[in-house]
Design a protein around this motif. Structure first.
Motif, PDB file in Angstrom:
ATOM      1  N   PHE A 121       0.861  -1.183   0.000  1.00  0.00           N
ATOM      2  CA  PHE A 121       0.000   0.000   0.000  1.00  0.00           C
ATOM      3  C   PHE A 121       0.891   1.225   0.000  1.00  0.00           C
ATOM      4  O   PHE A 121       2.125   1.114   0.066  1.00  0.00           O
ATOM      5  CB  PHE A 121      -0.948  -0.008   1.209  1.00  0.00           C
ATOM      6  CG  PHE A 121      -0.244  -0.087   2.528  1.00  0.00           C
ATOM      7  CD1 PHE A 121       0.174   1.058   3.194  1.00  0.00           C
ATOM      8  CD2 PHE A 121       0.013  -1.321   3.126  1.00  0.00           C
ATOM      9  CE1 PHE A 121       0.837   0.983   4.408  1.00  0.00           C
ATOM     10  CE2 PHE A 121       0.677  -1.408   4.338  1.00  0.00           C
ATOM     11  CZ  PHE A 121       1.094  -0.254   4.979  1.00  0.00           C
ATOM     12  N   GLY A 122       0.291   2.404  -0.068  1.00  0.00           N
ATOM     13  CA  GLY A 122       1.081   3.639  -0.095  1.00  0.00           C
ATOM     14  C   GLY A 122       1.782   3.859  -1.425  1.00  0.00           C
ATOM     15  O   GLY A 122       2.790   4.561  -1.479  1.00  0.00           O
ATOM     16  N   ILE A 123       1.250   3.250  -2.496  1.00  0.00           N
ATOM     17  CA  ILE A 123       1.844   3.413  -3.832  1.00  0.00           C
ATOM     18  C   ILE A 123       0.828   4.100  -4.741  1.00  0.00           C
ATOM     19  O   ILE A 123      -0.375   3.979  -4.535  1.00  0.00           O
ATOM     20  CB  ILE A 123       2.278   2.046  -4.419  1.00  0.00           C
ATOM     21  CG1 ILE A 123       1.199   0.971  -4.210  1.00  0.00           C
ATOM     22  CG2 ILE A 123       3.553   1.573  -3.748  1.00  0.00           C
ATOM     23  CD1 ILE A 123       0.205   0.871  -5.280  1.00  0.00           C
ATOM     24  N   ASP A 124       1.328   4.837  -5.731  1.00  0.00           N
ATOM     25  CA  ASP A 124       0.407   5.499  -6.648  1.00  0.00           C
ATOM     26  C   ASP A 124       0.242   4.666  -7.925  1.00  0.00           C
ATOM     27  O   ASP A 124       0.821   3.575  -8.060  1.00  0.00           O
ATOM     28  CB  ASP A 124       0.858   6.932  -6.956  1.00  0.00           C
ATOM     29  CG  ASP A 124       2.210   7.006  -7.661  1.00  0.00           C
ATOM     30  OD1 ASP A 124       2.600   6.024  -8.332  1.00  0.00           O
ATOM     31  OD2 ASP A 124       2.881   8.062  -7.551  1.00  0.00           O
ATOM     32  N   TRP A 125      -0.515   5.188  -8.868  1.00  0.00           N
ATOM     33  CA  TRP A 125      -0.833   4.451 -10.093  1.00  0.00           C
ATOM     34  C   TRP A 125       0.427   4.174 -10.911  1.00  0.00           C
ATOM     35  O   TRP A 125       0.594   3.094 -11.474  1.00  0.00           O
ATOM     36  CB  TRP A 125      -1.841   5.246 -10.908  1.00  0.00           C
ATOM     37  CG  TRP A 125      -2.352   4.557 -12.131  1.00  0.00           C
ATOM     38  CD1 TRP A 125      -3.394   3.675 -12.224  1.00  0.00           C
ATOM     39  CD2 TRP A 125      -1.842   4.707 -13.474  1.00  0.00           C
ATOM     40  NE1 TRP A 125      -3.569   3.255 -13.528  1.00  0.00           N
ATOM     41  CE2 TRP A 125      -2.621   3.876 -14.313  1.00  0.00           C
ATOM     42  CE3 TRP A 125      -0.798   5.450 -14.037  1.00  0.00           C
ATOM     43  CZ2 TRP A 125      -2.405   3.785 -15.681  1.00  0.00           C
ATOM     44  CZ3 TRP A 125      -0.574   5.359 -15.402  1.00  0.00           C
ATOM     45  CH2 TRP A 125      -1.374   4.535 -16.206  1.00  0.00           C
ATOM     46  N   TYR A 126       1.341   5.155 -10.964  1.00  0.00           N
ATOM     47  CA  TYR A 126       2.575   4.978 -11.746  1.00  0.00           C
ATOM     48  C   TYR A 126       3.455   3.883 -11.138  1.00  0.00           C
ATOM     49  O   TYR A 126       4.132   3.153 -11.862  1.00  0.00           O
ATOM     50  CB  TYR A 126       3.346   6.297 -11.825  1.00  0.00           C
ATOM     51  CG  TYR A 126       2.642   7.366 -12.619  1.00  0.00           C
ATOM     52  CD1 TYR A 126       2.552   7.282 -14.009  1.00  0.00           C
ATOM     53  CD2 TYR A 126       2.073   8.467 -11.980  1.00  0.00           C
ATOM     54  CE1 TYR A 126       1.904   8.267 -14.743  1.00  0.00           C
ATOM     55  CE2 TYR A 126       1.429   9.452 -12.714  1.00  0.00           C
ATOM     56  CZ  TYR A 126       1.345   9.345 -14.091  1.00  0.00           C
ATOM     57  OH  TYR A 126       0.689  10.313 -14.818  1.00  0.00           O
ATOM     58  N   ASP A 127       3.465   3.784  -9.805  1.00  0.00           N
ATOM     59  CA  ASP A 127       4.223   2.709  -9.153  1.00  0.00           C
ATOM     60  C   ASP A 127       3.665   1.348  -9.542  1.00  0.00           C
ATOM     61  O   ASP A 127       4.417   0.421  -9.875  1.00  0.00           O
ATOM     62  CB  ASP A 127       4.154   2.871  -7.626  1.00  0.00           C
ATOM     63  CG  ASP A 127       4.750   4.172  -7.137  1.00  0.00           C
ATOM     64  OD1 ASP A 127       5.699   4.657  -7.769  1.00  0.00           O
ATOM     65  OD2 ASP A 127       4.249   4.706  -6.133  1.00  0.00           O
ATOM     66  N   ALA A 128       2.324   1.213  -9.483  1.00  0.00           N
ATOM     67  CA  ALA A 128       1.690  -0.060  -9.825  1.00  0.00           C
ATOM     68  C   ALA A 128       1.947  -0.413 -11.294  1.00  0.00           C
ATOM     69  O   ALA A 128       2.226  -1.576 -11.628  1.00  0.00           O
ATOM     70  CB  ALA A 128       0.186   0.023  -9.552  1.00  0.00           C
ATOM     71  N   TRP A 129       1.882   0.581 -12.185  1.00  0.00           N
ATOM     72  CA  TRP A 129       2.113   0.346 -13.606  1.00  0.00           C
ATOM     73  C   TRP A 129       3.535  -0.151 -13.842  1.00  0.00           C
ATOM     74  O   TRP A 129       3.761  -1.108 -14.613  1.00  0.00           O
ATOM     75  CB  TRP A 129       1.856   1.632 -14.388  1.00  0.00           C
ATOM     76  CG  TRP A 129       1.788   1.461 -15.878  1.00  0.00           C
ATOM     77  CD1 TRP A 129       0.667   1.327 -16.628  1.00  0.00           C
ATOM     78  CD2 TRP A 129       2.896   1.406 -16.790  1.00  0.00           C
ATOM     79  NE1 TRP A 129       0.994   1.181 -17.955  1.00  0.00           N
ATOM     80  CE2 TRP A 129       2.361   1.218 -18.088  1.00  0.00           C
ATOM     81  CE3 TRP A 129       4.279   1.484 -16.632  1.00  0.00           C
ATOM     82  CZ2 TRP A 129       3.165   1.129 -19.216  1.00  0.00           C
ATOM     83  CZ3 TRP A 129       5.084   1.369 -17.775  1.00  0.00           C
ATOM     84  CH2 TRP A 129       4.534   1.211 -19.044  1.00  0.00           C
ATOM     85  N   ALA A 130       4.530   0.503 -13.184  1.00  0.00           N
ATOM     86  CA  ALA A 130       5.931   0.123 -13.378  1.00  0.00           C
ATOM     87  C   ALA A 130       6.204  -1.281 -12.845  1.00  0.00           C
ATOM     88  O   ALA A 130       6.962  -2.049 -13.448  1.00  0.00           O
ATOM     89  CB  ALA A 130       6.841   1.145 -12.701  1.00  0.00           C
ATOM     90  N   TYR A 131       5.609  -1.622 -11.694  1.00  0.00           N
ATOM     91  CA  TYR A 131       5.793  -2.967 -11.149  1.00  0.00           C
ATOM     92  C   TYR A 131       5.247  -4.014 -12.129  1.00  0.00           C
ATOM     93  O   TYR A 131       5.905  -5.027 -12.411  1.00  0.00           O
ATOM     94  CB  TYR A 131       5.083  -3.097  -9.804  1.00  0.00           C
ATOM     95  CG  TYR A 131       5.098  -4.513  -9.257  1.00  0.00           C
ATOM     96  CD1 TYR A 131       6.096  -4.930  -8.392  1.00  0.00           C
ATOM     97  CD2 TYR A 131       4.104  -5.425  -9.616  1.00  0.00           C
ATOM     98  CE1 TYR A 131       6.122  -6.237  -7.892  1.00  0.00           C
ATOM     99  CE2 TYR A 131       4.116  -6.731  -9.120  1.00  0.00           C
ATOM    100  CZ  TYR A 131       5.129  -7.129  -8.263  1.00  0.00           C
ATOM    101  OH  TYR A 131       5.140  -8.419  -7.784  1.00  0.00           O
TER     102      TYR A 131
END
Length: 564
Positions: free
Chosen positions: A433-443
């Motif tokens: 948690f504590g991640i934004d949309w760009y973090d999720a996309w990059a992962y």
């Protein structure tokens, strides 16, 4: 002549401050102050109540979007210019009050220039008693002013004595008079045109201070003199105090003198008001003197051997106590859990028609989706890899994007030391948690996957029969999320197999809500319930700025073909 006033006879004090004597006659300043106080009587802090806003504001809601460098959280009021929001300055994690110019005002000739000029003028003021203005700006045709967030209660509640209903907190009342009078004195010394003190321009904060806002007169005449300010402050205080409850005779007499404009006993300057209020406050609420602790008696020195033995014994005792405490603390944490054999696998969702939202039929191709939400351990692998190699980024991601979650160091320390984070337990198998949309996309890109579209997410959660919950149409607390114990809000993603969709996907009702690939240049769709939500319907959806981070939002990945 009201009760409690002298007229040759000694009268009993009523506990109420006499206003009619001062509002019925006197200077024009007094009359105006009384009119303002009466017109605002009963209204809260600086802005209208939320229920009033819904009927009086036709603005499009801005909650959940980025406005310049600010993420808009919720509307907290309505000013003369337009809606006022609580927002977060994301770069420095600072909460602010964001005043936005309404569409109706923007359409009025010259109003934008007036709004910007007023904010810039207010930003020049620097005083402890004036609400700070940080900056003004524009974004996508919206004009805003970022200000210091005043998070205290309305003045009526601020002056209410909490431990004695029906009485005024006289210490706070006197402190309020002192703070406002000092602010007014500062404004006059610096020749700053300003409004008289009134409910609409006085705010409180949780630290117990009162500050002035909207200092510069926009639609109102400026104060004519310090005497007018003094009388207006007195009328305002008396009006609020009479609404809240009773005051003592000493404080009541002081407030009446504050309003006085005719007798010889009136205050002749704001400095005199400040000095008299401070003296009365010290007299009624004296500060207890610091307790003097006598030095310990001098003892005869022990020999070196006795001292060494004493230190060794003390250290041994402390070590034993710490060891026992840590053992008990560790035992009180979440029980360790063996990861299931299907951890890290994907589930096939066959192509075909399904029911979307409230009855709309849609058709999707076959796709695959993660069986479980991405865990902290899995996301850490991504971060460790990102320190060594250049990651694939979304085309619109901020330059040199840092994918480290909010409070990452504290999160890791809590897991490694088995301590609490924000009064809750964590494990490596808790959802990230504590991640934004760009973090999720990059992962997802690093894993050779992608984020699911919101349609894919919903089909994976409810199947083809349009059910309300992943497990069926009847609500069952099969996963323990409803009314979740805050201590275990971030349970392992493997903890509740009962939260299972028709395809075998786990945790789509509880856990954390999840980012989806459905988005535009600024906003993205979040799907599903979370540990803090009582709405676990699979149709639950919200829209938030791509840069938004929350302890209630994580994600899972999808792919067109299975990725192992």
């Amino acid at each position: 002549m009201g009760p409690g006033r002298r007229s040759g006879l000694r009268c009993r004090w009523s506990g109420r401050i006499l206003l009619s004597k001062h509002c019925g006659r006197g200077t024009m300043g007094q009359w105006r102050a009384c009119a303002v106080a009466r017109s605002e009587h009963g209204i809260g802090n600086n802005f209208r109540t939320r229920s009033q806003q819904r009927f009086q504001s036709r603005e499009v809601a801005m909650e959940g979007i980025m406005l310049g460098p600010y993420f808009v959280e919720e509307q907290i009021g309505q000013s003369q210019w337009g809606p006022v929001y609580r927002a977060m300055q994301t770069a420095v994690n600072r909460p602010v009050a964001l005043k936005v110019l309404s569409a109706d005002r923007i359409a009025q000739p010259g109003m934008v220039d007036r709004f910007l000029a007023s904010a810039r003028q207010a930003a020049k003021l620097s005083h402890d008693g004036v609400v700070g203005v940080y900056e003004v700006g524009t974004d996508s045709g919206n004009y805003y002013c970022a200000m210091e967030l005043m998070d205290g209660p309305p003045l009526q509640e601020f002056l209410r004595k909490q431990d004695q209903p029906g009485h005024v907190d006289e210490h706070r009342l006197l402190q309020m008079i002192i703070e406002v009078a000092k602010t007014l004195e500062f404004l006059w010394k610096n020749r700053v045109p300003h409004q008289v003190p009134q409910l609409s321009n006085l705010l409180t904060n949780k630290a117990g201070h009162v500050k002035m806002i909207n200092v510069h007169p926009d639609d109102q005449p400026a104060s004519a003199s310090p005497d007018q300010d003094r009388e207006a402050l007195g009328v305002l205080v008396a009006t609020i105090a009479n609404q809240v409850g009773l005051v003592s005779q000493r404080v009541g007499a002081f407030v009446e003198r504050l309003m006085d404009s005719e007798s010889r006993r009136r205050f002749h300057s704001l400095a005199e008001v400040i000095a008299a209020a401070e003296a009365l406050d010290r007299e009624l609420f004296p500060v207890a003197p610091a307790k003097v602790v006598p030095p310990p008696p001098v003892k005869r020195r022990s020999g070196p051997l006795a001292i060494a033995v004493g230190v060794v014994v003390l250290l041994a005792m402390m070590g034993g106590i710490i060891w026992m405490a840590r053992s008990l603390w560790r035992q009180s944490g979440p029980a360790s859990q063996v990861r299931p054999a299907d951890a890290g696998t994907m589930v096939e969702v066959p192509g075909g028609e399904f029911i979307y939202q409230n009855g709309e039929k849609k058709t999707l191709k076959t796709f695959y989706i993660d069986r479980y939400e991405v865990t902290i351990a899995e996301y850490k692998q991504f971060l460790d890899a990102s320190y060594k190699t250049l990651m694939r980024e979304h085309p619109f991601a901020p330059a040199r994007k840092d994918h480290t979650p909010a409070n990452w160091d504290l999160l890791l320390r809590a897991i490694q030391n088995r301590t609490l984070l924000n009064e809750a337990w964590l494990t490596w198998d808790s959802p990230i948690f504590g991640i934004d949309w760009y973090d999720a996309w990059a992962y997802a890109a690093w894993r050779g996957k992608r984020l699911p579209t919101e349609e894919e997410w919903e089909k994976a959660a409810r199947g083809t029969d349009g059910r309300f919950y992943p497990w069926g149409n009847e609500f069952k607390d099969v996963c323990g999320w409803a009314g979740c114990d805050q201590l275990f809000r971030w349970n392992s993603v493997y903890q509740f197999p009962g939260d299972r969709s028709p395809y075998g996907v786990i945790g789509m009702a509880g856990g954390v809500s999840e980012w989806t690939d459905t988005s535009n240049r600024r906003m993205a769709i979040i799907r599903g319930g979370n540990w803090a939500s009582t709405n676990l319907l699979v149709t639950t959806r919200t829209e938030s700025a791509r840069e938004w981070r929350s302890d209630r939002v994580g994600f899972r990945c999808a792919a067109d073909a299975e990725v192992k």
